[in-house]
Design an enzyme around this catalytic site. Structure first.
Site, PDB file in Angstrom:
ATOM      1  N   ARG A  90      -1.625  -5.866  -8.673  1.00  0.00           N
ATOM      2  CA  ARG A  90      -0.569  -6.831  -8.385  1.00  0.00           C
ATOM      3  C   ARG A  90      -0.522  -7.842  -9.528  1.00  0.00           C
ATOM      4  NH1 ARG A  90      -3.030  -7.266  -2.499  1.00  0.00           N
ATOM      5  NH2 ARG A  90      -4.774  -6.751  -3.846  1.00  0.00           N
ATOM      6  N   HIS A 121       0.837  -1.207   0.000  1.00  0.00           N
ATOM      7  CA  HIS A 121       0.000   0.000   0.000  1.00  0.00           C
ATOM      8  C   HIS A 121       0.873   1.258   0.000  1.00  0.00           C
ATOM      9  CE1 HIS A 121      -3.108  -2.682   2.166  1.00  0.00           C
ATOM     10  NE2 HIS A 121      -3.676  -2.362   1.013  1.00  0.00           N
ATOM     11  N   SER A 142      -2.722  -8.019   2.542  1.00  0.00           N
ATOM     12  CA  SER A 142      -3.005  -7.969   3.983  1.00  0.00           C
ATOM     13  C   SER A 142      -3.387  -9.338   4.533  1.00  0.00           C
ATOM     14  CB  SER A 142      -4.134  -6.970   4.259  1.00  0.00           C
ATOM     15  OG  SER A 142      -3.785  -5.694   3.801  1.00  0.00           O
ATOM     16  N   LYS A 200     -16.041  -8.085   3.526  1.00  0.00           N
ATOM     17  CA  LYS A 200     -14.904  -8.525   4.340  1.00  0.00           C
ATOM     18  C   LYS A 200     -15.143  -8.234   5.815  1.00  0.00           C
ATOM     19  CE  LYS A 200     -11.296  -7.739   0.839  1.00  0.00           C
ATOM     20  NZ  LYS A 200     -10.122  -6.920   0.486  1.00  0.00           N
TER      21      LYS A 200
HETATM   22  P1  ADP Z   1      -9.669  -3.721  -1.032  1.00  0.00           P
HETATM   23  O1  ADP Z   1     -10.358  -4.321   0.137  1.00  0.00           O
HETATM   24  O2  ADP Z   1     -10.385  -2.605  -1.703  1.00  0.00           O
HETATM   25  O3  ADP Z   1      -9.040  -4.700  -1.981  1.00  0.00           O
HETATM   26  P2  ADP Z   1      -7.046  -3.391   0.008  1.00  0.00           P
HETATM   27  O4  ADP Z   1      -6.703  -2.698   1.282  1.00  0.00           O
HETATM   28  O5  ADP Z   1      -6.863  -4.862  -0.031  1.00  0.00           O
HETATM   29  O6  ADP Z   1      -8.485  -2.964  -0.324  1.00  0.00           O
HETATM   30  O7  ADP Z   1      -6.249  -2.729  -1.158  1.00  0.00           O
HETATM   31  C1  ADP Z   1      -6.428  -1.386  -1.514  1.00  0.00           C
HETATM   32  C2  ADP Z   1      -5.750  -1.132  -2.835  1.00  0.00           C
HETATM   33  O8  ADP Z   1      -4.355  -1.345  -2.686  1.00  0.00           O
HETATM   34  C3  ADP Z   1      -6.197  -2.053  -3.953  1.00  0.00           C
HETATM   35  O9  ADP Z   1      -6.171  -1.338  -5.155  1.00  0.00           O
HETATM   36  C4  ADP Z   1      -5.143  -3.119  -3.967  1.00  0.00           C
HETATM   37  O10 ADP Z   1      -5.007  -3.703  -5.227  1.00  0.00           O
HETATM   38  C5  ADP Z   1      -3.919  -2.293  -3.625  1.00  0.00           C
HETATM   39  N1  ADP Z   1      -2.870  -3.115  -3.041  1.00  0.00           N
HETATM   40  C6  ADP Z   1      -2.908  -3.872  -1.947  1.00  0.00           C
HETATM   41  N2  ADP Z   1      -1.736  -4.511  -1.732  1.00  0.00           N
HETATM   42  C7  ADP Z   1      -0.925  -4.133  -2.759  1.00  0.00           C
HETATM   43  C8  ADP Z   1       0.427  -4.461  -3.150  1.00  0.00           C
HETATM   44  N3  ADP Z   1       1.159  -5.326  -2.472  1.00  0.00           N
HETATM   45  N4  ADP Z   1       0.907  -3.882  -4.254  1.00  0.00           N
HETATM   46  C9  ADP Z   1       0.146  -3.023  -4.964  1.00  0.00           C
HETATM   47  N5  ADP Z   1      -1.115  -2.689  -4.674  1.00  0.00           N
HETATM   48  C10 ADP Z   1      -1.646  -3.227  -3.593  1.00  0.00           C
END
Ligand code: ADP
Length: 161
Positions: free
Chosen positions: A91, A18, A129, A42
Site C-alpha cells: 500500500r 485483499h 482491516s 496480533k
Molecule cells: P498481515 O497480518 O500479514 O499484514 P494482512 O491480512 O493485514 O496480513 O495483509 C495480508 C497482505 O495483504 C499483506 O501483504 C498486506 O500488505 C496486503 N494488503 C492488505 N490490505 C491491502 C490493501 N488495501 N491493498 C493492497 N494490499 C493489501
C-alpha cells in the site's frame, strides 16, 4: 510447470484491498493459496475458522484459488504447498520496511520462493482491516470497503446487527 503462489496474511477480516491483490495475482499465477496464518503479534477479532469462511464466501466462484489456514512459519508453509512465490500487497510507503525485512527472512528460510509485490487500485491503497474494524466499532458504514458477507459478520461482532 504450473506456478502456484501463496498469499499469506491475517485477513481479519478480508477487505476489498485483499480481493484486489488476489484478482491481480491470479492474472500472473496459475493458482493461488490464500494462507490464513496465526500472527502472534496480533490479537485477531475473528477466529481462524471465521476468517477462512469469510474469504471463501468473498471468493465465490473465482477459480484456481484455495483458502487454507496454517500456523508457524510462512516460509515453511510455502515450501509445504510447493509455492514458487509468496504474494504480498504494497500500500503506502509505511508497508515497505516491514515487508522488506519479511522478504529477506523468508528468502533465507525458503530460497525457492520469490516474494512478489502487487499494488492495489488507488481506491484500495489506504484500506486495511484495522481501519474497517475501527469504523464499525464506532457505528460507521463499511459497505464500500469489504465484501457483503463481511459487513454482516462485523455488525454481529460489534453487537449492532
Ligand atoms: P498481515 O497480518 O500479514 O499484514 P494482512 O491480512 O493485514 O496480513 O495483509 C495480508 C497482505 O495483504 C499483506 O501483504 C498486506 O500488505 C496486503 N494488503 C492488505 N490490505 C491491502 C490493501 N488495501 N491493498 C493492497 N494490499 C493489501
Amino acid at each position: 510447470m504450473p506456478r502456484l503462489a501463496l498469499y499469506p496474511g491475517s485477513f481479519d477480516p478480508i477487505t476489498n484491498g485483499h480481493l484486489d491483490i488476489i484478482v491481480r495475482g491470479l492474472a500472473i499465477f496459475d493458482s493461488l493459496v490464500v494462507g490464513i496464518g496465526e500472527n502472534i503479534a496480533k490479537q485477531p477479532l475473528f477466529s481462524v475458522e471465521e476468517r477462512v469462511e469469510m474469504v471463501r464466501d468473498a471468493l465465490g466462484e473465482i477459480p484456481n484459488v484455495e483458502v487454507i489456514s496454517y500456523s508457524g512459519l510462512t516460509a515453511k508453509f510455502a515450501e509445504q504447498i510447493g509455492a514458487s512465490a509468496i504474494l504480498r500487497g504494497l500500500r503506502a510507503i509505511s508497508d515497505f520496511e516491514f515487508e522488506f525485512q519479511m522478504t529477506l527472512a523468508n528468502r533465507k528460510l525458503f530460497p525457492k520462493a520469490e516474494t512478489v509485490f502487487l499494488m492495489p487500485c488507488l481506491s484500495n491503497v489506504f484500506l486495511n482491516s484495522s481501519m474497517v474494524k475501527d469504523i464499525v466499532s464506532m457505528g460507521g458504514d463499511v459497505e464500500l470497503f469489504v465484501p457483503p458477507g463481511v459487513v454482516e459478520r462485523l455488525k454481529i461482532k460489534f453487537g449492532g446487527a
